[in-house]
Structure formats: C-alpha cells, structure tokens
Design a protein around this motif. Structure first.
Motif, PDB file in Angstrom:
ATOM      1  N   VAL A  59     -10.481  -4.481   3.480  1.00  0.00           N
ATOM      2  CA  VAL A  59      -9.204  -3.843   3.815  1.00  0.00           C
ATOM      3  C   VAL A  59      -8.089  -4.870   3.637  1.00  0.00           C
ATOM      4  N   ASP A  60      -7.068  -4.509   2.859  1.00  0.00           N
ATOM      5  CA  ASP A  60      -5.830  -5.298   2.696  1.00  0.00           C
ATOM      6  C   ASP A  60      -6.116  -6.733   2.286  1.00  0.00           C
ATOM      7  N   ASP A  88      -5.233  -9.653  -0.253  1.00  0.00           N
ATOM      8  CA  ASP A  88      -4.075  -9.983  -1.086  1.00  0.00           C
ATOM      9  C   ASP A  88      -4.526 -10.730  -2.331  1.00  0.00           C
ATOM     10  N   ARG A 124      -2.252  -5.653  -3.101  1.00  0.00           N
ATOM     11  CA  ARG A 124      -2.983  -5.517  -1.843  1.00  0.00           C
ATOM     12  C   ARG A 124      -4.113  -4.515  -2.101  1.00  0.00           C
ATOM     13  N   ASN A 149      -7.981  -2.660  -1.432  1.00  0.00           N
ATOM     14  CA  ASN A 149      -9.034  -2.182  -0.543  1.00  0.00           C
ATOM     15  C   ASN A 149     -10.244  -1.832  -1.418  1.00  0.00           C
TER      16      ASN A 149
END
Length: 833
Positions: free
Chosen positions: A553-554, A556, A571, A573
């Motif tokens: 999740v998220d 970078d 970003r 996922n």
C-alpha cells in the motif's frame, strides 16, 4: 493345450525322482544337524553335573589355602589342634570331612614326625568335631608316599593325589605344602571331602534303566562313583580281578563293562571339574541319544512312500476322468454360451429401454421392427402402433430418405435435422439422428438413434448470449482500464508482464512492455528509485512483493523521465492474484502519478523555509526595540502595557518562526545536532524550574534520583521538555499537578511528563505526531497552536536514537514519554570526574 497320457506319466515319474533326490538331500543335511544337537545335549548334561559337583570338590582348595596360612606359623600342638578344629567347624559339613597336618621332622614341633593331628567330623548328624592322630587313623607313613613328596616340591601349589578309602567314607582330595616365614616347606596339609554328598548328586542325576550313565573318575583315571557299582564289581571279580572297592577299578574297566554287558553302541562325553583333575563321564545308548533322529528318518521314509503312492495313482485316476471331464466341459460350454446369449439379449433390451435416445430399428423392407420406450415418449406412438409400419409414415422428413436407402455397412453417420414427427401436435421437433447398419441372421438391420436437442439448442443460444455479453463487458473493462489515469500492470507467477494499460505504457515506456521479464539491469538503466533514496532492487518492487503474497500500500517510486524532462513520482499499490484454491497465479500493480503533489509539497516546504527566514529578521528587530523601550526611562502605564503586548507577540512570532524552520529542516533532512555528554536529570530540573517560574498556577514535581548521563544536544532536549511541559500546562486545570520522572533502564533512560488534564480521545492518539495535526481542533478545548510541537519533538528524539510514546485517558490526563540512550561509559566517567 491337452497333455498326452504318456507324457503325463513320464512327467510324474520325473517329478518323483526329483522329489526323492531332494528328500534324500534334505535328510542327509538334517541328520547331521540332529546328531550334533544330540551330542551337544549330552555334553551339556555332563557340564551340568560337573557344575553341581564343582563346589564340593573345589571348595577344598580355599579351605586348604586358609588352613595353610593359619597353621604354618603355629608350633604348639594344642594350639594347632584348636585351629584345625575351628577351621573344620567353619567349613560346610556336606563339603569337608576332615583336615590333616603332617610336619617335617626338621620342623621342631612336638618331637618331630610324631606330630600329625587330624580333625574330622565325629558324627555327620551332630556336627561335633574330633581331633585324632592321623598316623593311627590313616595307615602308612606319609613322608615316603608320592603325594607327600609332590606337595613339598610344589611349594604351596595345589596337589590332587589319588584318593584312598579311610573308614569306607573319606577320600583325600587336596594337599598343599606348609611354608614358614622364609618360604621353606615345613609340612603338608590335606583336606578330605565327604563322599555321601557327592554320591547323592550322582544318584539324583542318574535315571533308572541304563540308557544314560553318569559317573566320575579321579585324576589318575580311577572310578570314584558309578551307578552300576555292584554289577561292575561282580563283573570284575568274574574276570579274575581281586577288587574290594570301586576305587580299584579304572575308566578302561568301566568302558569294557559297557561294551560287554550292554546291548547296542554307546556314546560318551566327558567334562573336567575345574583344576582338580576329576572328570564327569556321561555314557548314553545311541538308541536313546539319537531317538529324535530315528523318528525323523521314519517320517521321511513314510513321506516318500506316500508321495510315490500318490504319483503312481495319479495316471490311473487321470485316465478314467479325462473322458468324463471332456463331456462335462462340452455340456458346460454349451450352457455357458446359452447364458451369455440370453444375458446379452437382456442387456441389449435394458440398454434400449433405458437409453436417453429414441432407438428405431428398420429392416431391409423399410418396416419398423424395434421401437423403445424413449421413442414412445419422444414421437408419441406406442411400440404396438409403430412396429410393422413403414418408417416414412411415422418419420415424416425428406432428409430421412437418404439414410433409409443408403447402404454403408456399419459406418455410423450423424446428422441434425428438423422433422414433423411429433404425434401430439405435428410440430417440428429438432433432433439429431445417428444411423448404423448391422447384419443379423442374413439380413440387414438399420438402427436410428434420435436425440432431442431442444434443450441443447436453448443452451447454445444462452451460451452465445452470455459469450456476447462477456465480450461486451470485456471490451468495456478494456476501454475503462486503458482510459484510467492510473497505470495498471499485471504479471504472471514468474514475474513476466502479461498486461499493461495505456497509462502504464506512457509512464514506463519500454520497461512496461507486455511479455517483458524485468531484471536488475532494467531498474539500474532507468534509475528507478524506491522512496526517493536509492535504486530499488527487484525483490523490493511492489509487483514482486505481491508475488510473494504481500499486499503493498502506497509505495513511493521515482525515476527520471526524458520525455517530460523531470523526475516522475508514482505511488503504487500491489496485490497477489489467486485461483480458486488460494494459489498465487500472478500479481497486479496500480500506480498513480503524484509528481505534481510531490513538487507542490516541496514548494510548500521551500515557502515555509523562506518565509521563516524572512520573518526572523523583522521579528528580532521588533522584539529588540520593545525590550529597549521597556528598559529606558519610565513610561506611562498604558505604554508599558502596549510594549509588553508587543514583546509577547514578538516572542510568539519568534517561536512560530523557529518551529517553521525546524519543520522545514526536518522535512529536507537538514536538522543538525550538537551532541555532548550531559546530565539529563539536571536539565529536566532546570527546565521545570523555569516553567514553574512562568506558570504559577500549576504545581510541578521532579522525582529525586541520581544523575543520568546521556549523549545529546542540550538545546534540542530542552526544547522537547518545554513542548511537553507547555502542553501539560495548557491542557490542565489551574492547580493541577505536572510530574516529571526519569526511569533508568538497561541501555537507555525514559523521561515521562504526566498531567491531570483533559486527556486525548483514543481515536485521535494515533495521529498526534503528524505535522500540523491538532487533537482538540474544532472542540471546546482548542487552545490554538500550529500542531507541530509533538512532530518536532518526536523527530528530535528519533535523531538521538530514541523513541516517543503517549498514553492518555480522556478526562483523566495524559503521559508523554521519550527515551534516550546512555552516553558511552568513558564519557560518563569523565563527566562525573
């Protein structure tokens, strides 16, 4: 294939010869083993008797050794008799009968050779011991006898002389020299064993009959005991031997008696009893010893006779039954064929009646001769109405004529037609017809198999409708994914890319091509970074983490984009794709372009930094002039209040500016610490004292304790304490207690600031250390502020190598704690000194 009668007889004779040869070989091999077992049992029997006799004979050695050691130094006759008497009393009565001592004339005891005490048992039942002179009780002068001279020459070694009768019950069995202190022989001691005990053992071991005899001989080969004592003595006297006792006969006499008086051959086994020279003999008749072997030989003989009888009887029995069996087999084969035929007909009828297809049989005249139950239900005519009628009357279909008139043998043909064959309404019935030709009884039969395909057509129509709908939905999904702003990348379980949408191809270029297998070289070539810090490794990529079962999740990602002439920030996922069994078959990654958001964030940080620097100078000037005006000549009270307000406002603006600068430095990674060894307790007490001087409406407490030396930035740690104390004062009622305590641990010290204030709701505690977050914003307890104090404090403690935590209960106060590692030991010691 049938075997001729002569060949059968030859084969049986060959089998008989082979069996007989094998039986003889087996008998020869087993006979030797049984003989060895019988001889071994005889030897074990002799060893068993020797083991029972050994204690009674061998015990004399221990008695002789003990008596020799005790008697040799004694020179007094009375004392010598007492010692012999005591030794005999201590010895078992069933083993030792007497002890005799003879001294050399040169020993100087009681007048030389006249001293010869002999201790013996007076009565075997009473246990009394008497001492007499051996010269009177035992005939002959011992000094001249061979056993006496052998004992002296042996110098303490055991001597087993030939026994001689004394009063019909005593035999001398052990002799040993007596040695003085210098090792010179001074006499001989002899130990006698009692015959009754040994005789009792032999009598109990000998079985009545004479099949097996156990007897004992002395070291010189003379008989000591024999189960046929009286017959043996009588036999010897008949041969002219003047014998009075068994001890006068030898082993050769015993063997001669057995050979002349007993029938049948015999086998003898012998075992010596220890080192005494006595020998146990077991003489067994071979008829008794090898009885099991004789039984085995008889069994083998009977088995051979039985087998040959069977082999010779088989040809006669076979010759009489062959014809009967042939006739029976022919009858059975005819009966079996009839049953098979009847069973086949029943099975064919069952298949026809239970078939899901309608079955119609048409003969060569195109008349219906078979009509099953499914044909009745499908076409509407019963079997009685259909059989015998022309097929064209019931199966009204032009396409059926080529099938009826064709002649293609047993080839199966299938054709789908629509025909008006339904009797109920005369409507068209879609059917699939299969036909085949079978030759039966010299004529051709054509079978038609009609299957109702109404439901199949309906299912095909539904399948086509669903397929079209699925294709439409797939096209819609494809269009949706291709027009998404976010990139979508799908890979199989090996990491090979199987799908990339339009946005993904625009973001990643050739790296996002379908069918590509990503490598470390691709990541290094395109400078793909994870978190903006370093070039990412392949296993750290979200897609590959999802292939290992992780949900990302998220994450970078950033990489330079030559087409856009700037660095792209994404970003991402990712999640695994699983089949119905839960196995990972691939992974999907969705990434969003957050470049503008990241750049905007950088612009905000830069703006905050520049604005803070720009405000710092005028605020300092304003604060300086306000403080100078307050220190100059007395001014009216109204102006002084104004100057105080200006000074406080300047202080507040200065604090805000410093906080903004700290936030900017932390976000840009430019925060610098000046670390030195310091006493954290002293710093805490100093900070609390300053805060107590400014806020007189609250009570402050620092628990006493020892100095705590840490390595840190004094100003930054004071800043953390000021933030925590200021929050405690701000959110606590007047008169409330603010407590500061230091709790030393093994490697670090923990500082906790507790208050009795309003507390923090549980759902807001997780975000307390975020930038610009205020837990009480929008509530009656909002006290203002920028919401960066706790964020800056946590980052300062993190840069010191510590952690920060909070525990709070709404309405009962809060406790903020931070930990700092101890300073190295040498620096702590230097600060204390």
């Amino acid at each position: 294939m049938k075997l001729p009668f002569k060949s059968l007889v030859s084969l049986l004779l060959l089998l008989g010869v082979v069996f007989t040869a094998g039986l003889v070989a087996f008998y020869s091999m087993t006979r030797q083993r049984l003989e060895d077992e019988a001889l071994l049992r005889q030897l074990l029997r002799a060893k068993e008797i020797a083991y029972q006799l050994k204690p009674g004979i061998s015990y004399t050695r221990h008695v002789a050794e003990s008596a020799a050691a005790v008697v040799a130094p004694v020179r007094d006759t009375a004392e010598l008799e007492r010692l012999l008497q005591a030794l005999l009393i201590a010895a078992p009565s069933e083993a030792i009968h007497g002890l005799g001592v003879w001294f050399e004339p040169t020993a100087g005891i009681g007048g030389g050779s006249a001293v010869a005490p002999y201790a013996h048992r007076a009565d075997s039942g009473s246990g009394l011991v008497a001492v007499t002179n051996a010269r009177t009780s035992q005939p002959g002068e011992p000094h001249g006898q061979p056993w006496y001279r052998r004992a002296l020459e042996a110098r303490g070694a055991p001597v087993f002389p030939e026994p001689h009768p004394v009063e019909d019950s005593i035999y001398r069995v052990h002799a040993r020299a007596l040695l003085d202190a210098s090792g010179k022989p001074v006499g001989v001691i002899a130990v006698d064993v009692s015959i009754p005990h040994l005789y009792g053992i032999l009598q109990g071991a000998n079985a009545p009959g004479g099949e097996e005899w156990l007897y004992v001989t002395t070291p010189g080969g003379r008989l000591f005991a024999h189960p046929a004592r009286e017959p043996l003595l009588a036999w010897a006297r008949e041969r002219g031997q003047p014998v009075a006792a068994l001890g006068e006969l030898t082993l050769a006499d015993a063997r001669g008696y057995e050979a002349g008086q007993l029938s049948g051959p015999r086998r003898t086994a012998q075992v010596e009893i220890g080192e005494s020279g006595w020998t146990v003999h077991v003489s067994s008749a071979e008829s008794s010893l090898f009885a099991s072997l004789e039984r085995f030989r008889l069994a083998i003989l009977l088995l051979g006779v039985a087998v040959w009888g069977v082999l010779l009887a088989v040809p006669f029995l076979v010759h009489r039954t062959v014809r009967i069996r042939e006739l029976s087999f022919a009858l059975e084969e005819r009966r079996r064929l009839h049953e098979v035929l009847a069973r086949s007909e029943r099975r064919l009828r069952e298949v026809l009646e239970t078939s899901l297809d309608a079955v119609v049989a048409v003969d060569c005249h195109q008349l219906i001769c078979e009509w099953n139950t499914q044909a009745e239900r499908l076409l509407g005519w019963t079997k009685e109405e259909a059989v015998g009628r022309p097929a064209f009357e019931l199966l009204l279909c032009p396409a059926l004529r080529p099938l009826l008139e064709g002649d293609d043998g047993a080839v199966m043909r299938r054709q789908r037609i629509c025909t008006r064959v339904r009797r109920q309404d005369g409507g068209e019935l879609p059917v699939e017809i299969s036909t085949t030709v079978v030759q039966s009884g010299g004529r051709l039969m054509r079978y038609f198999f009609l299957a109702d395909i109404t439901e199949r057509q309906r299912a095909e129509q539904e399948r086509n409708r669903l397929l079209a709908q699925l294709q439409q939905r797939g096209a819609e999904l494809q269009a949706t994914i291709d027009n998404m702003v976010d990139s979508v990348v799908v890979s199989d379980r090996t990491g090979r890319i199987t799908f990339v949408n339009k946005a993904g191809r625009q973001f990643f270029g050739e790296v996002g091509s379908e069918g590509l297998q990503l490598t470390e070289g691709h990541l290094e070539l395109h400078g793909l970074r994870l978190g903006g810090e370093r070039v990412a490794r392949l296993e750290e990529m979200p897609l590959y983490q999802a292939l290992r079962g992780n949900v990302v999740v998220d994450a970078d990602l950033s990489f330079p984009s030559p087409e856009r002439r700037r660095t792209l920030h994404l970003r991402a996922n990712a999640a695994p794709i699983r089949d119905e069994f839960g196995h990972i078959t691939g992974a999907v990654s969705v990434a969003r372009d957050v470049t503008e958001m990241v750049e905007l964030d950088h612009l905000k940080d830069e703006f905050v930094r520049v604005a803070a620097h720009e405000l710092k100078t005028p605020v300092a000037i304003m604060k300086s002039y306000a403080q100078l005006a307050l220190k100059s000549e007395p001014t009216p009270t109204t102006y002084r209040k104004m100057l105080d307000a200006i000074n406080r406002g300047a202080d507040r603006i200065d604090r805000i500016v410093r906080e903004l600068l700290d936030v900017s430095q932390l976000h840009l990674g430019q925060l610098k610490l000046t670390e030195e060894p310091l006493d954290l307790r002293e710093l805490a007490e100093e900070t609390v004292a300053n805060m107590a001087a400014q806020s007189t409406q609250h009570r402050f407490s620092v628990r006493p304790g020892e100095a705590v030396i840490v390595q840190g930035d004094r100003g930054r740690l004071r800043q953390v304490l000021v933030v925590l104390l200021d929050n405690a004062v701000r959110y606590s009622p007047s008169g409330g207690l603010v407590e500061v305590r230091l709790e030393p641990h093994e490697h670090e010290v923990e500082v906790c600031v507790s208050d009795e204030g309003i507390g923090i709701p549980v759902e807001r505690q997780a975000r307390l250390f975020e930038r610009f977050y205020r837990a009480h914003s929008g509530t009656p307890h909002d006290r203002g502020g920028m919401g960066v104090g706790l964020y800056i404090s946590r980052e300062i403690i993190f840069h010191h190598g510590g952690t920060m935590r909070v525990s709070s209960e709404e309405g009962r106060g809060s406790t903020f704690c931070f930990s700092v590692p101890y300073a190295p030991r040498r620096e702590r010691n230097g600060l204390h000194s």
